[in-house]
Scaffold this motif. Structure first.
Motif, short mmCIF file in Angstrom:
data_model
loop_
_atom_site.label_atom_id
_atom_site.label_comp_id
_atom_site.label_asym_id
_atom_site.label_seq_id
_atom_site.Cartn_x
_atom_site.Cartn_y
_atom_site.Cartn_z
N SER A 182 0.96 -1.36 -0.11
CA SER A 182 0.03 -0.16 -0.08
C SER A 182 0.83 1.16 -0.05
N TRP A 183 0.36 2.46 -0.88
CA TRP A 183 1.31 3.75 -0.88
C TRP A 183 0.62 4.43 -0.16
N VAL A 184 1.23 5.30 0.52
CA VAL A 184 0.67 6.40 1.51
C VAL A 184 1.24 7.67 1.55
N LEU A 185 0.51 8.74 1.57
CA LEU A 185 1.14 10.19 1.46
C LEU A 185 0.59 10.57 2.98
N GLY A 186 1.67 11.16 3.73
CA GLY A 186 1.52 11.67 4.79
C GLY A 186 2.03 13.10 5.09
N LYS A 187 1.43 13.82 5.81
CA LYS A 187 2.11 14.99 6.20
C LYS A 187 2.06 15.39 7.70
N ALA A 188 2.96 16.30 8.11
CA ALA A 188 3.29 16.50 9.44
C ALA A 188 3.61 17.91 10.02
N ARG A 189 3.37 18.46 10.85
CA ARG A 189 3.52 19.90 11.21
C ARG A 189 3.95 19.89 12.67
N PRO A 190 4.68 20.83 13.25
CA PRO A 190 4.86 20.94 14.64
C PRO A 190 3.87 21.28 15.40
N TYR A 191 3.40 20.76 16.45
CA TYR A 191 2.48 21.08 17.34
C TYR A 191 2.81 21.40 18.69
N LEU A 192 4.04 21.22 19.08
CA LEU A 192 4.74 21.77 20.38
C LEU A 192 6.01 22.21 19.85
N ILE A 193 6.04 23.52 20.06
CA ILE A 193 7.35 24.22 20.03
C ILE A 193 7.74 25.15 21.28
N SER B 27 10.48 27.08 24.15
CA SER B 27 11.16 28.26 24.02
C SER B 27 12.69 28.16 23.51
N ALA B 28 13.13 27.09 23.49
CA ALA B 28 14.35 27.11 22.86
C ALA B 28 14.22 26.50 21.52
N GLY B 29 13.36 26.36 20.95
CA GLY B 29 12.89 26.28 19.57
C GLY B 29 12.81 24.91 18.84
N ASN B 30 12.87 23.84 20.03
CA ASN B 30 12.88 22.54 19.91
C ASN B 30 11.17 22.23 19.65
N PHE B 31 10.85 21.18 18.50
CA PHE B 31 9.67 21.07 18.42
C PHE B 31 9.31 19.54 18.21
N ALA B 32 8.20 19.00 18.37
CA ALA B 32 7.66 17.89 18.11
C ALA B 32 6.63 17.78 17.09
N MET B 33 6.74 16.89 16.01
CA MET B 33 6.27 16.74 14.96
C MET B 33 4.51 16.04 15.13
N ASP B 34 3.56 16.50 14.72
CA ASP B 34 2.17 15.78 14.67
C ASP B 34 1.88 15.53 13.31
N LEU B 35 1.56 14.13 13.09
CA LEU B 35 0.79 13.70 11.97
C LEU B 35 -0.49 14.27 11.72
N TYR B 36 -0.86 15.05 10.76
CA TYR B 36 -2.27 15.65 10.82
C TYR B 36 -2.91 15.04 9.61
N ILE B 37 -2.31 14.47 8.68
CA ILE B 37 -3.00 13.77 7.25
C ILE B 37 -2.39 12.65 6.91
N ILE B 38 -2.92 11.62 6.65
CA ILE B 38 -2.59 10.20 5.89
C ILE B 38 -3.39 10.14 5.09
N VAL B 39 -2.91 9.67 3.78
CA VAL B 39 -3.79 9.42 2.74
C VAL B 39 -3.32 8.03 1.90
N GLN B 40 -4.19 7.12 1.72
CA GLN B 40 -3.90 5.97 1.14
C GLN B 40 -3.85 6.28 -0.55
N LEU B 41 -2.79 6.15 -1.24
CA LEU B 41 -2.82 6.45 -2.59
C LEU B 41 -3.49 5.10 -3.48
N HIS B 42 -4.44 5.25 -4.22
CA HIS B 42 -4.81 4.27 -4.92
C HIS B 42 -4.32 3.58 -6.13
N ILE B 43 -3.22 4.87 -6.56
CA ILE B 43 -2.57 4.60 -7.91
C ILE B 43 -0.97 4.61 -7.34
#
Length: 149
Positions: A26-37, A39-55
């Motif tokens: 199965s092929w998937v497309l995922g996108k992630a954005r920081p959800y927590l940053i 004061s030192a600029g460190n950030f944790a990513m949050d997967l906010y969308i994942i889509v299965q590609l049919h082609i």
């Protein structure tokens, strides 16, 4: 990156998953954005969308890219295939056309909306492809979907 730039950061990837028992791919497309940053600029990513590609995608392996908006408003785009950052500067008319392309409009509809010829729309599309260093319209739309137009 500055703290403000980190807030606009987005990471996208395309990958394949292989079922451990059936070996079904199965092929998937995922996108992630920081959800927590912090004061030192460190950030944790949050997967906010994942889509299965049919082609399956043209590339048959892992693909990734990321982008962020600089404080001066320019957008930086970096991908697996072009590891150098890419700053995209479009004209006002090209930005209008990009918005309409992302709305799913065909060249004829864009020409009617903007009161210009279909050939002029084609010229703008060709210039946008060159500026994005995209090989085709599909890749152009993938890149444009990351930018805030």
């Amino acid at each position: 990156m500055t703290l403000a730039e980190k807030h606009t950061f987005e990471f996208s990837y395309t990958t394949r998953w292989v079922h451990r028992i059936t070996n079904k791919v199965s092929w998937v497309l995922g996108k992630a954005r920081p959800y927590l940053i912090d004061s030192a600029g460190n950030f944790a990513m949050d997967l906010y969308i994942i889509v299965q590609l049919h082609i399956p995608p043209k590339i048959m392996g892992y693909d990734w890219n990321y982008s962020f908006q600089k404080e001066d408003g320019t957008r930086v785009f970096v991908s697996k295939n072009s590891p150098n950052s890419r700053i995209v500067t479009l004209t006002k008319k090209e930005k209008e056309i990009v918005k309409l392309i992302l709305d799913g409009k065909e060249s004829k509809e864009i020409a009617e909306n903007l009161n210009i010829s279909v050939n002029t729309v084609g010229t703008h599309r060709k210039n946008i492809l060159k500026k994005l260093n995209a090989r085709n319209v599909g890749e152009m739309v993938k890149i444009l979907s990351i930018y805030p137009f």
